[in-house]
Design a protein around this motif. Structure first.
Motif, PDB file in Angstrom:
ATOM      1  N   ALA A 121       0.858  -1.181   0.000  1.00 24.67           N
ATOM      2  CA  ALA A 121       0.000   0.000   0.000  1.00 24.67           C
ATOM      3  C   ALA A 121       0.898   1.235   0.000  1.00 24.67           C
ATOM      4  CB  ALA A 121      -0.910   0.018   1.220  1.00 24.67           C
ATOM      5  N   VAL A 122       0.597   2.199  -0.865  1.00 20.06           N
ATOM      6  CA  VAL A 122       1.473   3.359  -1.050  1.00 20.06           C
ATOM      7  C   VAL A 122       0.674   4.654  -0.918  1.00 20.06           C
ATOM      8  CG1 VAL A 122       3.240   4.407  -2.496  1.00 20.06           C
ATOM      9  CG2 VAL A 122       2.689   1.976  -2.771  1.00 20.06           C
ATOM     10  N   SER A 123       1.153   5.566  -0.078  1.00 18.39           N
ATOM     11  CA  SER A 123       0.467   6.835   0.132  1.00 18.39           C
ATOM     12  C   SER A 123       1.473   7.978   0.160  1.00 18.39           C
ATOM     13  CB  SER A 123      -0.321   6.815   1.450  1.00 18.39           C
ATOM     14  OG  SER A 123      -1.246   5.739   1.485  1.00 18.39           O
ATOM     15  N   LEU A 124       0.987   9.160  -0.182  1.00 17.34           N
ATOM     16  CA  LEU A 124       1.823  10.365  -0.228  1.00 17.34           C
ATOM     17  C   LEU A 124       1.408  11.311   0.884  1.00 17.34           C
ATOM     18  CD1 LEU A 124       3.997  11.846  -2.086  1.00 17.34           C
ATOM     19  CD2 LEU A 124       2.030  13.111  -2.990  1.00 17.34           C
ATOM     20  N   TYR A 125       2.383  11.721   1.697  1.00 17.12           N
ATOM     21  CA  TYR A 125       2.111  12.714   2.730  1.00 17.12           C
ATOM     22  C   TYR A 125       2.097  14.102   2.101  1.00 17.12           C
ATOM     23  CZ  TYR A 125       2.894  15.785   6.739  1.00 17.12           C
ATOM     24  OH  TYR A 125       2.802  16.798   7.671  1.00 17.12           O
ATOM     25  N   VAL A 126       0.954  14.771   2.210  1.00 19.29           N
ATOM     26  CA  VAL A 126       0.781  16.094   1.606  1.00 19.29           C
ATOM     27  C   VAL A 126       0.485  17.075   2.744  1.00 19.29           C
ATOM     28  CG1 VAL A 126      -0.428  17.455  -0.127  1.00 19.29           C
ATOM     29  CG2 VAL A 126      -0.211  14.978  -0.434  1.00 19.29           C
ATOM     30  N   ASP A 139       0.604  17.154  -9.716  1.00 16.03           N
ATOM     31  CA  ASP A 139       1.575  16.886 -10.777  1.00 16.03           C
ATOM     32  C   ASP A 139       2.203  15.522 -10.511  1.00 16.03           C
ATOM     33  OD1 ASP A 139       4.008  16.774 -12.314  1.00 16.03           O
ATOM     34  OD2 ASP A 139       3.928  18.940 -12.514  1.00 16.03           O
ATOM     35  N   PRO A 140       2.333  14.666 -11.524  1.00 13.39           N
ATOM     36  CA  PRO A 140       2.952  13.345 -11.296  1.00 13.39           C
ATOM     37  C   PRO A 140       4.331  13.426 -10.656  1.00 13.39           C
ATOM     38  CG  PRO A 140       1.908  13.413 -13.449  1.00 13.39           C
ATOM     39  CD  PRO A 140       1.829  14.810 -12.907  1.00 13.39           C
ATOM     40  N   LEU A 141       5.082  14.512 -10.914  1.00 14.82           N
ATOM     41  CA  LEU A 141       6.412  14.642 -10.331  1.00 14.82           C
ATOM     42  C   LEU A 141       6.369  14.784  -8.812  1.00 14.82           C
ATOM     43  CD1 LEU A 141       8.186  16.989 -12.918  1.00 14.82           C
ATOM     44  CD2 LEU A 141       8.374  14.504 -12.684  1.00 14.82           C
ATOM     45  N   ASP A 142       5.243  15.247  -8.273  1.00 15.21           N
ATOM     46  CA  ASP A 142       5.099  15.351  -6.824  1.00 15.21           C
ATOM     47  C   ASP A 142       5.202  13.987  -6.150  1.00 15.21           C
ATOM     48  OD1 ASP A 142       4.680  18.113  -7.044  1.00 15.21           O
ATOM     49  OD2 ASP A 142       2.496  17.857  -7.225  1.00 15.21           O
ATOM     50  N   TYR A 143       4.930  12.932  -6.912  1.00 13.08           N
ATOM     51  CA  TYR A 143       4.882  11.568  -6.383  1.00 13.08           C
ATOM     52  C   TYR A 143       6.206  10.829  -6.553  1.00 13.08           C
ATOM     53  CZ  TYR A 143      -0.155  12.292  -6.160  1.00 13.08           C
ATOM     54  OH  TYR A 143      -1.410  12.787  -5.872  1.00 13.08           O
ATOM     55  N   ARG A 144       7.271  11.536  -6.920  1.00 16.37           N
ATOM     56  CA  ARG A 144       8.524  10.867  -7.287  1.00 16.37           C
ATOM     57  C   ARG A 144       9.085  10.024  -6.154  1.00 16.37           C
ATOM     58  NH1 ARG A 144      12.860  14.476 -10.313  1.00 16.37           N
ATOM     59  NH2 ARG A 144      11.100  14.516 -11.769  1.00 16.37           N
ATOM     60  N   HIS A 177       9.701  17.838  -3.951  1.00 18.94           N
ATOM     61  CA  HIS A 177       9.823  19.212  -4.425  1.00 18.94           C
ATOM     62  C   HIS A 177      11.028  19.314  -5.357  1.00 18.94           C
ATOM     63  CE1 HIS A 177       7.645  19.792  -0.518  1.00 18.94           C
ATOM     64  NE2 HIS A 177       6.867  20.490  -1.334  1.00 18.94           N
ATOM     65  N   GLU A 178      10.932  20.205  -6.298  1.00 21.35           N
ATOM     66  CA  GLU A 178      12.013  20.390  -7.262  1.00 21.35           C
ATOM     67  C   GLU A 178      13.336  20.648  -6.542  1.00 21.35           C
ATOM     68  OE1 GLU A 178      12.888  22.959 -11.355  1.00 21.35           O
ATOM     69  OE2 GLU A 178      11.159  23.430 -10.087  1.00 21.35           O
ATOM     70  N   ASP A 180      14.882  18.646  -4.674  1.00 24.99           N
ATOM     71  CA  ASP A 180      15.047  17.800  -3.487  1.00 24.99           C
ATOM     72  C   ASP A 180      15.914  16.593  -3.815  1.00 24.99           C
ATOM     73  OD1 ASP A 180      13.498  19.379  -1.907  1.00 24.99           O
ATOM     74  OD2 ASP A 180      11.782  18.015  -1.805  1.00 24.99           O
ATOM     75  N   ASP A 181      16.709  16.154  -2.837  1.00 26.52           N
ATOM     76  CA  ASP A 181      17.362  14.856  -2.952  1.00 26.52           C
ATOM     77  C   ASP A 181      16.309  13.762  -2.743  1.00 26.52           C
ATOM     78  OD1 ASP A 181      19.899  15.917  -3.343  1.00 26.52           O
ATOM     79  OD2 ASP A 181      20.277  16.046  -1.170  1.00 26.52           O
ATOM     80  N   PRO A 182      16.525  12.581  -3.300  1.00 27.86           N
ATOM     81  CA  PRO A 182      15.582  11.493  -3.055  1.00 27.86           C
ATOM     82  C   PRO A 182      15.481  11.184  -1.564  1.00 27.86           C
ATOM     83  CG  PRO A 182      17.064  10.939  -4.857  1.00 27.86           C
ATOM     84  CD  PRO A 182      17.607  12.193  -4.227  1.00 27.86           C
ATOM     85  N   ALA A 183      14.276  10.908  -1.111  1.00 30.46           N
ATOM     86  CA  ALA A 183      14.079  10.591   0.304  1.00 30.46           C
ATOM     87  C   ALA A 183      14.532   9.157   0.587  1.00 30.46           C
ATOM     88  CB  ALA A 183      12.609  10.757   0.677  1.00 30.46           C
ATOM     89  N   PRO A 184      15.273   8.930   1.660  1.00 34.19           N
ATOM     90  CA  PRO A 184      15.705   7.572   2.005  1.00 34.19           C
ATOM     91  C   PRO A 184      14.556   6.773   2.611  1.00 34.19           C
ATOM     92  CG  PRO A 184      16.422   9.098   3.685  1.00 34.19           C
ATOM     93  CD  PRO A 184      15.792   9.936   2.611  1.00 34.19           C
ATOM     94  N   ILE A 185      14.720   5.470   2.625  1.00 33.63           N
ATOM     95  CA  ILE A 185      13.728   4.567   3.221  1.00 33.63           C
ATOM     96  C   ILE A 185      14.089   4.289   4.675  1.00 33.63           C
ATOM     97  CG2 ILE A 185      12.990   2.141   3.264  1.00 33.63           C
ATOM     98  CD1 ILE A 185      12.833   2.215   0.243  1.00 33.63           C
ATOM     99  N   GLU A 186      13.080   4.282   5.545  1.00 29.04           N
ATOM    100  CA  GLU A 186      13.245   3.821   6.930  1.00 29.04           C
ATOM    101  C   GLU A 186      12.195   2.747   7.213  1.00 29.04           C
ATOM    102  OE1 GLU A 186      12.848   5.358  11.574  1.00 29.04           O
ATOM    103  OE2 GLU A 186      13.130   6.836   9.979  1.00 29.04           O
ATOM    104  N   ILE A 187      12.622   1.638   7.799  1.00 21.77           N
ATOM    105  CA  ILE A 187      11.683   0.589   8.195  1.00 21.77           C
ATOM    106  C   ILE A 187      11.083   0.985   9.545  1.00 21.77           C
ATOM    107  CG2 ILE A 187      11.369  -1.874   8.568  1.00 21.77           C
ATOM    108  CD1 ILE A 187      12.282  -0.951   5.724  1.00 21.77           C
ATOM    109  N   THR A 188       9.760   0.986   9.623  1.00 21.52           N
ATOM    110  CA  THR A 188       9.070   1.582  10.772  1.00 21.52           C
ATOM    111  C   THR A 188       7.984   0.659  11.318  1.00 21.52           C
ATOM    112  OG1 THR A 188       7.441   2.621   9.323  1.00 21.52           O
ATOM    113  CG2 THR A 188       9.427   3.898   9.853  1.00 21.52           C
ATOM    114  N   GLU A 189       7.420   1.099  12.416  1.00 17.99           N
ATOM    115  CA  GLU A 189       6.207   0.508  12.982  1.00 17.99           C
ATOM    116  C   GLU A 189       5.111   1.575  12.978  1.00 17.99           C
ATOM    117  OE1 GLU A 189       7.034  -0.878  16.882  1.00 17.99           O
ATOM    118  OE2 GLU A 189       8.391  -2.483  16.222  1.00 17.99           O
TER     119      GLU A 189
END
Length: 262
Positions: A121-126, A139-144, A177-178, A180-189
């Protein structure tokens, strides 16, 4: 693995921007079949219909039903040979343990888990004030960040054995955002913070999820390692989860059963 076959669904509707962004990203290396609601079915949880209408769509199939309907219809009738179900990308985060049962996006992944099909399941924090966030992420780029993390997981998680322990992954990504560096992944609870409010005004009662306001104000007591802490600090949260409700032995309940009818 060979080209994976992915069933892609969501709860925002098959024509939403986030859905198309994820469809295009996955299609670069996977065989993607869209089986998604024909319109917005947000926050319906695992609601199920007795019968649904199916329409062909440029991307696959538009279903007059819920996300859970889409998964059942897809896996049973339209594309039963898929390797994975992906739900998203939802516009708006799905964070915290209390949200898991409400979200149509997450519920689609849960439904897949009962079929023993790995799911994400994939969601975007806005972020934004009340109403303001609804004007963002068009914009599709917002979801990068979301599409990059999801394509990586779809491409690698099966082969890495992730789904030998987890039945589905709940992914939340920060908006891109334009520059921006790619966001890293963190494994969470999932966070256990819960702050629903109900306020009565005569014959009307307003229900408010106060957590969103607290996130905007930076009032986040969630500890490190939780999904909400990760997303607020700009990381992609990936929570490995299981679908069936768990149970354990309860001596107190055993004692009550023994005294019943005595």
């Amino acid at each position: 693995m060979d080209e994976p076959h992915v069933l892609l669904t969501n709860d925002d509707g098959i024509d939403s921007v986030g859905f198309r962004a994820l469809y295009d990203a996955l299609s670069r290396f996977a065989d993607v079949t869209a089986v998604a609601p024909n319109g917005d079915k947000s926050a319906v949880g695992r609601a199920m219909s007795r019968e649904v209408q199916v329409e062909t769509h440029d991307l696959g199939y538009a279903i007059h039903g819920t996300p859970a309907d889409c998964v059942v219809v897809g896996l049973e009738a339209l594309c039963p040979d898929v390797d994975m179900v992906v739900a998203g990308c939802n516009r708006g985060a799905n964070l915290g343990a209390y949200v898991l049962g409400r979200s149509g996006t997450v519920s689609a992944a849960v439904e897949a888990a009962f079929f023993d099909v790995p799911a994400i399941a994939v969601s975007l924090y806005v972020p934004g004030a009340d109403g303001e966030w609804q004007e963002k992420a068009k914009d599709p780029l917002d979801y990068r960040n979301a599409t990059a993390a999801t394509t990586y997981l779809v491409d690698h998680a099966l082969g890495a054995g992730v789904f030998e322990q987890a039945e589905y992954l709940n992914v939340n990504a920060p908006i891109h955002h334009e520059d921006d560096d790619p966001a890293p992944i963190e494994i969470t609870e999932p966070s256990t913070l819960y702050d629903m409010r109900a306020e009565r005004d005569g014959e009307r009662i307003s229900l408010t999820d106060n957590i969103w306001a607290r996130m905007r104000d930076g009032d986040i007591p969630d500890p490190e390692g939780t999904d909400r802490r990760a997303i607020v600090e700009g990381r992609v949260s990936v929570s490995p989860l299981t679908a069936p409700h768990t149970t354990q032995h309860h001596e107190a309940l055993d004692a009550l059963a023994e005294t019943y009818l005595t």
